[in-house]
Write a protein that holds these residues in place. Structure first.
Motif, PDB file in Angstrom:
ATOM      1  N   SER A 189       0.829  -1.208   0.000  1.00 39.42           N
ATOM      2  CA  SER A 189       0.000   0.000   0.000  1.00 39.42           C
ATOM      3  C   SER A 189       0.868   1.264   0.000  1.00 39.42           C
ATOM      4  O   SER A 189       0.539   2.254  -0.660  1.00 39.42           O
ATOM      5  CB  SER A 189      -0.947   0.008   1.205  1.00 39.42           C
ATOM      6  N   LYS A 235       1.143   4.048  -3.041  1.00 40.91           N
ATOM      7  CA  LYS A 235       0.984   5.480  -2.733  1.00 40.91           C
ATOM      8  C   LYS A 235       2.135   6.289  -3.317  1.00 40.91           C
ATOM      9  O   LYS A 235       1.927   7.390  -3.860  1.00 40.91           O
ATOM     10  CB  LYS A 235       0.916   5.670  -1.213  1.00 40.91           C
ATOM     11  N   HIS A 266       1.744   6.555  -7.114  1.00 35.92           N
ATOM     12  CA  HIS A 266       0.736   7.577  -7.421  1.00 35.92           C
ATOM     13  C   HIS A 266       1.332   8.977  -7.297  1.00 35.92           C
ATOM     14  O   HIS A 266       1.108   9.844  -8.153  1.00 35.92           O
ATOM     15  CB  HIS A 266      -0.456   7.413  -6.474  1.00 35.92           C
ATOM     16  N   ARG A 267       2.102   9.206  -6.258  1.00 39.88           N
ATOM     17  CA  ARG A 267       2.731  10.515  -6.037  1.00 39.88           C
ATOM     18  C   ARG A 267       3.699  10.890  -7.160  1.00 39.88           C
ATOM     19  O   ARG A 267       3.745  12.042  -7.609  1.00 39.88           O
ATOM     20  CB  ARG A 267       3.491  10.503  -4.703  1.00 39.88           C
ATOM     21  N   ASN A 283      -7.207  -0.137  -2.432  1.00 41.31           N
ATOM     22  CA  ASN A 283      -6.109   0.813  -2.567  1.00 41.31           C
ATOM     23  C   ASN A 283      -6.293   1.709  -3.782  1.00 41.31           C
ATOM     24  O   ASN A 283      -5.966   2.905  -3.741  1.00 41.31           O
ATOM     25  CB  ASN A 283      -4.777   0.061  -2.658  1.00 41.31           C
ATOM     26  N   LEU A 310      -6.537   5.786  -3.396  1.00 44.09           N
ATOM     27  CA  LEU A 310      -5.581   6.649  -4.102  1.00 44.09           C
ATOM     28  C   LEU A 310      -6.234   7.452  -5.220  1.00 44.09           C
ATOM     29  O   LEU A 310      -5.575   8.267  -5.860  1.00 44.09           O
ATOM     30  CB  LEU A 310      -4.447   5.792  -4.670  1.00 44.09           C
ATOM     31  N   LYS A 346      -4.022   8.203 -13.283  1.00 48.40           N
ATOM     32  CA  LYS A 346      -4.072   9.153 -12.177  1.00 48.40           C
ATOM     33  C   LYS A 346      -5.059  10.252 -12.521  1.00 48.40           C
ATOM     34  O   LYS A 346      -4.976  10.876 -13.569  1.00 48.40           O
ATOM     35  CB  LYS A 346      -2.682   9.744 -11.912  1.00 48.40           C
TER      36      LYS A 346
END
Length: 271
Positions: free
Chosen positions: A144, A148, A151-152, A194, A198, A270
């Motif tokens: 997880s 994350k 994604h960032r 998740n 996100l 995204k």
């Protein structure tokens, strides 16, 4: 262990840094040490997942788009990027194994980066246009956190292509033939949770590897490659997996009840 085998929780996702460090050391060269037909063929430049990645993944990408910065999670020699290699400007590969690293794929230089043990990515926010993880996250404890970080590090129009086993792969507390010490599949409900947290948008959700091991055992004497390396079979498997996805179970010890897809292939954006 009931919560883990039922798929309610992912084993390793809440580990302390000490446990994550121990896991990392065990998996760092775990795959490279396996006696694997896949690795033998990869040494000859044959990438067995070519058609799986094309049918379930690359066909959904914009064919006219050029990707400035691309990241492969655990992509080894980079063969997975051959279908779009001429549209990649800068290729980065996050690879713990020294043995699996190459120098370049065709004429494309590869920028290799060692993973941070805690799962942090060293890249700045909004850096990547495309990120891939083909059968890698299930080797990582704190998935997880890594998702994350992915994604960032993606830009606001970035795409994340993800292929992972969604079954337990047996009881990971004991040695299993052909598998590394710690790898275990990622429950589909866990992955979807998740993805929602996100705020990824799901572009495509396909399933694969239904009865692939069964067919491979009976055809290995007649075929030069595993059956899942052939496009005709990949298309058949896609249809079969779609029909049987309702039957997915994360963990069962009865091999006669394992008639369902073993992996999922997701295209995420995204948003």
């Amino acid at each position: 262990m009931e919560d883990y085998f039922s798929g309610k929780k992912l084993y390793g996702d809440d580990f302390s840094l000490n446990k994550i460090t121990e896991w990392y050391k065990q998996e760092e060269e775990g795959y490279s040490k396996l006696e694997s037909r896949e690795l033998e063929l990869l040494d000859k430049g044959i990438y067995l997942y070519e058609h799986i990645n094309k049918v379930h993944g690359y066909k959904y990408l914009d064919k006219s788009k050029t990707y400035k910065n691309v990241l492969g999670i655990g992509s080894a020699t980079g063969h997975e990027f051959l279908p779009i290699l001429d549209r990649i400007e800068n290729l980065y590969i996050l690879e713990p194994s020294d043995k699996l690293q190459g120098q370049k794929i065709k004429d494309k230089k590869i920028n290799y980066v060692k993973p941070e043990v805690n799962g942090d990515l060293i890249f700045e926010d909004n850096f990547f246009d495309l990120v891939t993880s083909f059968g890698v996250l299930h080797h990582i404890p704190n998935v997880s956190h890594v998702m994350k970080e992915i994604h960032r590090a993606m830009n606001n129009d970035g795409v994340f292509m993800l292929r992972e086993p969604i079954v337990s792969m047996g009881d990971w507390r004991y040695p299993r033939y052909g598998l590394t010490k710690n790898e275990r599949g990622l429950p589909i409900k866990y992955l979807k949770k998740n993805i929602k947290v996100l705020n990824f948008k799901t572009i495509s959700e396909n399933y694969c590897f239904t009865l692939s091991s069964f067919f491979s055992r009976f055809t290995q004497k007649f075929l030069s490659k595993p059956i899942y390396a052939y496009k005709t079979y990949v298309l058949f498997d896609k249809y079969l997996s779609y029909c049987l996805k309702w039957n997915i179970k994360y963990h069962t010890e009865n091999k006669f009840k394992r008639v369902y897809p073993q992996s999922v292939f997701l295209i995420l954006k995204k948003s």
